[in-house]
Design a protein around this motif. Structure first.
Motif, PDB file in Angstrom:
ATOM      1  N   ASN A 100       0.823  -1.212   0.000  1.00  0.00           N
ATOM      2  CA  ASN A 100       0.000   0.000   0.000  1.00  0.00           C
ATOM      3  C   ASN A 100       0.858   1.262   0.000  1.00  0.00           C
ATOM      4  N   VAL A 101       1.925   1.255   0.786  1.00  0.00           N
ATOM      5  CA  VAL A 101       2.820   2.415   0.807  1.00  0.00           C
ATOM      6  C   VAL A 101       3.497   2.590  -0.549  1.00  0.00           C
ATOM      7  N   LEU A 102       3.946   1.493  -1.147  1.00  0.00           N
ATOM      8  CA  LEU A 102       4.592   1.578  -2.462  1.00  0.00           C
ATOM      9  C   LEU A 102       3.627   2.084  -3.529  1.00  0.00           C
ATOM     10  N   ALA A 103       2.360   1.659  -3.460  1.00  0.00           N
ATOM     11  CA  ALA A 103       1.373   2.139  -4.433  1.00  0.00           C
ATOM     12  C   ALA A 103       1.151   3.642  -4.294  1.00  0.00           C
ATOM     13  N   SER A 104       1.095   4.120  -3.056  1.00  0.00           N
ATOM     14  CA  SER A 104       0.926   5.560  -2.834  1.00  0.00           C
ATOM     15  C   SER A 104       2.136   6.332  -3.321  1.00  0.00           C
ATOM     16  N   LEU A 105       3.332   5.811  -3.057  1.00  0.00           N
ATOM     17  CA  LEU A 105       4.547   6.480  -3.527  1.00  0.00           C
ATOM     18  C   LEU A 105       4.603   6.527  -5.052  1.00  0.00           C
ATOM     19  N   GLN A 106       4.108   5.488  -5.700  1.00  0.00           N
ATOM     20  CA  GLN A 106       4.099   5.482  -7.163  1.00  0.00           C
ATOM     21  C   GLN A 106       3.180   6.575  -7.697  1.00  0.00           C
ATOM     22  N   ARG A 107       2.014   6.735  -7.104  1.00  0.00           N
ATOM     23  CA  ARG A 107       1.101   7.808  -7.544  1.00  0.00           C
ATOM     24  C   ARG A 107       1.715   9.182  -7.279  1.00  0.00           C
ATOM     25  N   VAL A 108       2.366   9.325  -6.134  1.00  0.00           N
ATOM     26  CA  VAL A 108       3.020  10.599  -5.820  1.00  0.00           C
ATOM     27  C   VAL A 108       4.123  10.889  -6.825  1.00  0.00           C
ATOM     28  N   ALA A 109       4.891   9.873  -7.198  1.00  0.00           N
ATOM     29  CA  ALA A 109       5.976  10.073  -8.155  1.00  0.00           C
ATOM     30  C   ALA A 109       5.442  10.548  -9.502  1.00  0.00           C
ATOM     31  N   VAL A 110       4.315   9.980  -9.953  1.00  0.00           N
ATOM     32  CA  VAL A 110       3.750  10.374 -11.244  1.00  0.00           C
ATOM     33  C   VAL A 110       3.242  11.810 -11.199  1.00  0.00           C
TER      34      VAL A 110
END
Length: 293
Positions: A100-110
């Motif tokens: 879940n944290v990695l998914a949120s970080l991916q959206r933040v990165a985009v």
């Protein structure tokens, strides 16, 4: 002659057992570097530990006077269980906190990456040319105060999907600090630099590459640091509404299951991740800040 040499030798050689008192300045200079570092570390850690202890005390008092509110000890037990396997997979809607944290970080990165690509050049244009400043400043003043959640329905309407809508919300909310700080950094460049460039008849690209960008880089990095904090704040709220995999939706799901301990753990995780992101960018900003050199 031998008597004189022996007398001189006795004067240069300190007497065994004699205590030599050094001035305080020399004592400080000869203090071990490790001891000084430990002293500095303790001076920083002790106030931080006292603040953490005060937070835990207030937390315990809140748990004692509120029905159903978990204690620090029960939350710690839940954290041990949660982090025992943070990357488990038990179906598409049941994954560990790590995913879940990695998914949120991916959206933040985009969203944050798109904001940087658009916001930094726009800030250069606004700060460099009066026409663009007069063109965009009213729009920035109008759109910047809008709440992040107000942009989410617009993203859902435009993209018809939750995933790009979340990235769109991060983009539109995190772009403003980069635009404003970059433009302000360009405006603060000494006019003498630009006069020299005009005398040398440098092209606009050369002025940007050799004069503007090196001088504005500290201000750009300040805007980037502010924007990453906003992006991490926005993603949690956006995921609560859009659902799917992410730390925001995970918090909402735990609330529906009445797992308050996991909600408190998620709050700590959000704070730690945000702190690491900001501190990392602060290190980069210090590396390229000419004011501190």
């Amino acid at each position: 002659m031998q008597h004189l040499q022996s007398t001189k030798s006795r004067q240069e050689t300190p007497v065994s057992g004699e205590v030599i008192t050094l001035p305080p300045v020399q004592v400080r200079r000869r203090a071990p570097a490790l001891a000084r570092r430990m002293n500095d570390l303790l001076q920083r850690m002790i106030p931080a530990l006292l603040g953490l202890g005060l937070l835990i005390l207030l937390w315990e008092l809140a748990a004692m006077n509120s029905k159903g509110f978990p204690t620090p000890l029960s939350t710690l037990d839940s954290a041990i269980t949660l982090f025992a396997d943070p990357f488990y997979r038990d179906g598409p809607n049941d994954m560990g906190i790590g995913w879940n944290v990695l998914a949120s970080l991916q959206r933040v990165a985009v969203g944050f990456g798109l904001a940087a690509v658009a916001g930094i050049p726009l800030g250069f244009l606004i700060g460099r040319f009066t026409f663009f400043s007069r063109m965009f400043n009213p729009l920035i003043a109008l759109l910047r105060p809008v709440s992040p959640l107000a942009w989410l329905p617009i993203g859902l309407l435009l993209f018809q999907k939750a995933e790009p809508a979340s990235s769109w919300t991060i983009f539109i909310c995190s772009i403003w600090p980069m635009v404003i700080n970059t433009a302000e950094g360009v405006r603060r460049i000494p006019q003498d630099y630009l006069n020299v460039a005009r005398v040398l008849q440098l092209s606009e690209w050369t002025i940007l590459r050799r004069i503007l960008f090196p001088a504005v880089l500290p201000a750009v990095l300040t805007g980037v640091r502010l924007s990453i904090g906003i992006a991490w704040l926005v993603i949690v709220a956006a995921e609560m509404l859009t659902g799917g995999l992410g730390i925001g939706f995970w918090i909402w799901n735990e609330w529906n299951n009445l797992n308050v301990e996991n909600i408190l753990i998620a709050i700590v995780i959000i704070g730690v991740v945000g702190l690491l992101l900001e501190q990392g960018l602060m290190l980069i900003a210090r590396r390229f800040s000419w004011q501190e050199k």
